[in-house]
Design a protein around this motif. Structure first.
Motif, PDB file in Angstrom:
ATOM      1  N   UNK A 191       3.876  -4.679 -11.517  1.00 50.75           N
ATOM      2  CA  UNK A 191       2.957  -3.607 -11.156  1.00 50.75           C
ATOM      3  C   UNK A 191       2.128  -3.965  -9.932  1.00 50.75           C
ATOM      4  N   UNK A 192       1.445  -2.977  -9.404  1.00 48.74           N
ATOM      5  CA  UNK A 192       0.497  -3.190  -8.306  1.00 48.74           C
ATOM      6  C   UNK A 192      -0.753  -2.362  -8.569  1.00 48.74           C
ATOM      7  N   UNK A 204       2.604 -10.010 -14.666  1.00 48.68           N
ATOM      8  CA  UNK A 204       3.269  -9.532 -13.453  1.00 48.68           C
ATOM      9  C   UNK A 204       2.551  -8.325 -12.888  1.00 48.68           C
ATOM     10  N   UNK A 205       1.639  -8.587 -11.928  1.00 53.32           N
ATOM     11  CA  UNK A 205       0.978  -7.520 -11.185  1.00 53.32           C
ATOM     12  C   UNK A 205       0.434  -8.100  -9.892  1.00 53.32           C
ATOM     13  N   UNK A 206       0.332  -7.239  -8.870  1.00 49.48           N
ATOM     14  CA  UNK A 206      -0.305  -7.588  -7.607  1.00 49.48           C
ATOM     15  C   UNK A 206      -1.651  -6.869  -7.527  1.00 49.48           C
ATOM     16  N   UNK A 245       2.433 -15.115  -6.901  1.00 48.43           N
ATOM     17  CA  UNK A 245       1.827 -13.933  -6.300  1.00 48.43           C
ATOM     18  C   UNK A 245       1.592 -12.809  -7.294  1.00 48.43           C
ATOM     19  N   UNK A 246       2.340 -12.787  -8.390  1.00 46.37           N
ATOM     20  CA  UNK A 246       2.162 -11.738  -9.393  1.00 46.37           C
ATOM     21  C   UNK A 246       1.307 -12.201 -10.561  1.00 46.37           C
ATOM     22  N   UNK A 247       0.495 -13.244 -10.345  1.00 44.13           N
ATOM     23  CA  UNK A 247      -0.504 -13.650 -11.323  1.00 44.13           C
ATOM     24  C   UNK A 247      -0.126 -14.777 -12.252  1.00 44.13           C
ATOM     25  N   UNK A 250       0.833  -1.204   0.000  1.00 38.65           N
ATOM     26  CA  UNK A 250       0.000   0.000   0.000  1.00 38.65           C
ATOM     27  C   UNK A 250       0.867   1.254   0.000  1.00 38.65           C
ATOM     28  N   UNK A 251       1.922   1.247   0.811  1.00 38.28           N
ATOM     29  CA  UNK A 251       2.799   2.411   0.893  1.00 38.28           C
ATOM     30  C   UNK A 251       3.484   2.693  -0.434  1.00 38.28           C
ATOM     31  N   UNK A 252       3.967   1.630  -1.085  1.00 37.75           N
ATOM     32  CA  UNK A 252       4.663   1.813  -2.352  1.00 37.75           C
ATOM     33  C   UNK A 252       3.723   2.321  -3.433  1.00 37.75           C
ATOM     34  N   UNK A 253       2.534   1.729  -3.497  1.00 41.92           N
ATOM     35  CA  UNK A 253       1.583   2.139  -4.518  1.00 41.92           C
ATOM     36  C   UNK A 253       1.147   3.579  -4.304  1.00 41.92           C
ATOM     37  N   UNK A 254       0.907   3.944  -3.050  1.00 41.71           N
ATOM     38  CA  UNK A 254       0.509   5.318  -2.750  1.00 41.71           C
ATOM     39  C   UNK A 254       1.582   6.307  -3.174  1.00 41.71           C
ATOM     40  N   UNK A 255       2.840   5.949  -2.875  1.00 40.98           N
ATOM     41  CA  UNK A 255       3.947   6.831  -3.257  1.00 40.98           C
ATOM     42  C   UNK A 255       4.028   6.981  -4.766  1.00 40.98           C
TER      43      UNK A 255
END
Length: 450
Positions: free
Chosen positions: A283-284, A424-426, A404-406, A13-18
């Motif tokens: 990606x996320x 490759x995404x979360x 985990x990345x699909x 969450x922190x990384x995506x928000x940034x």
């Protein structure tokens, strides 16, 4: 509550928000180029699958996707759409592109263990303490979310339990409360996420696989060994068992006994800088935004890990993973090279769960559904269907796992059909790729058989 296997939720969450604040997130309602969307639909042997993949890219659900499907010993069919990143100039996604397979590393590690089981150097029901003495006297937490208070384990952890996630071990991505804090304190963090997070994880994480395994043994278990299925670091610990039993570094054993003989030249624990151009960006998703989590150019996978992670450490191409599955489908050999005996492969892809233990099915965090109507068991590092699927596909005995990345991988030993899907995404279950791709493939295969 959904969990993402392979990355801590708060960190994500922190990384995506940034990324969103810095303007790096990409809104997925942007129009997509026809050049990206259509890559040979009319020429494809699998038009339904091709159309599905093209739709994913056209609708902005993912930058790119590649799949490898095999039927018997016929040439592998590759289906691809899109690019390795949202940048319009990014390389096209191909069968030789590189993807973080995360937990799809687990079947590779498990088959490495099965080679040693076949040789008699490991026993399926040996106690793990035979190879790692620190596991001799394990404790079981009585209330793991609130306390580290524990009682002695009633039975030893065995190799079977490591392979089937029934050891009582858990994951930092699964554990909560007191036990999660203990895993973090001990540095039981066997995965690479990106270059921003890695320095902190590396400071906490042991520097060697041997030291890591000893740290794992210090934490109390989440359940009595052999009594319940709990997703875990068991395959990472298995990597250390392989080192001890083989007398070789874990990654060297995998490289020399599986990758090299099978010609898997695009399977890496560390991606060489010269191959960085083939690596997809990870990606996320956060809401309707897709943010770059691990850009290819600065990927954490371009640097050596603390040690090779048997549960989540590999970067591979669709072509390479297909060769691994093809070997399993062919009973342990491929192109005249034998990796394992047919009976070893059958054992590995059978239900190895301890008596009385059940497996609830492939969860969303590894690209599956939260509930599975078909009964499932668990083999060496992957799930096993205990009955035929709808219309007989997949067959009883189908083995596989996801990441985990699909990413998704499966092999149907009855029909000798195999499949690898690379994205490759979360989070992995953002889109129902596993279910939709299998349905599309079934439609295409029925057309081919007419």
């Amino acid at each position: 509550m959904k969990r993402v296997y392979g990355i801590g939720g708060l960190a994500l969450v922190a990384l995506v928000a940034a990324a969103a604040v810095n303007g790096q997130a990409v809104r997925q309602d942007a129009p997509r180029s026809a050049e990206i969307v259509s890559q040979g639909l009319r020429k494809s042997f699998l038009p339904t699958t091709q159309a599905l993949f093209d739709g994913y890219v056209r609708d902005g659900k993912m930058p790119g996707i590649v799949a490898a499907f095999g039927i018997g010993d016929r040439p592998t069919l590759f289906v691809s759409s899109g690019r390795l990143a949202t940048d319009p100039a990014a390389p096209l996604a191909t069968q030789d592109s590189l993807w973080r397979v995360y937990s799809m590393t687990k079947p590779v590690t498990a088959m490495a263990a099965m080679i040693l089981i076949e040789q008699g150097r490991i026993g399926l029901d040996d106690p793990v303490s035979k190879y790692i003495p620190a596991f001799r006297s394990m404790k079981v937490a009585t209330a793991p979310e609130t306390s580290l208070a524990s009682v002695p384990a009633k039975t030893p952890i065995t190799i079977r339990m490591l392979l089937t996630h029934t050891s009582g071990l858990t994951y930092n991505i699964i554990a909560k409360g007191a036990l999660l804090k203990e895993y973090e304190r001990l540095g039981i963090l066997p995965a690479a996420v990106n270059a921003a997070i890695e320095p902190g994880m590396r400071r906490a994480r042991p520097a060697t696989l041997a030291a890591f395994a000893d740290q794992v043994a210090k934490a109390p278990l989440i359940a009595q060994p052999g009594t319940a299925w709990n997703y875990s670091v068991g395959l990472d610990v298995m990597g250390r068992v392989i080192e001890v039993a083989s007398g070789q570094p874990f990654d060297t054993f995998v490289n020399t006994r599986i990758f090299a003989p099978l010609g898997m030249t695009s399977s890496y624990w560390t991606v060489p800088q010269s191959e960085a151009g083939r690596l997809a960006t990870n990606y996320a998703w956060t809401g309707e935004l897709l943010a770059p989590l691990d850009p290819a150019a600065t990927s954490v996978y371009l640097r050596p890990p603390s040690f090779p992670y048997g549960g989540a450490g590999l970067v591979m191409s669709a072509r390479d993973y297909d060769r691994f599955l093809h070997m399993l489908a062919d009973g342990g050999s491929l192109d005249g090279v034998r990796i394992m005996k047919p009976e070893t492969v059958r054992l590995a892809m059978s239900n190895l769960l301890p008596a009385g233990v059940t497996f609830g099915g492939v969860g969303g965090a590894t690209g599956g559904a939260s509930a599975n109507a078909i009964p499932m068991g668990f083999g060496a590092g992957g799930s096993v269907y205990l009955a035929d699927g709808p219309g007989g596909m997949p067959s009883k005995g189908t083995y596989g796992w996801g990441g985990a990345a699909g990413t998704v991988a499966f092999v149907d030993p009855v029909k000798r059909v195999r499949g690898t899907i690379m994205v490759n995404y979360f989070p992995a279950d953002r889109w129902p790729v596993r279910q939709e791709a299998v349905r599309a493939l079934a439609t295409d295969l029925s057309r081919l058989r007419r």
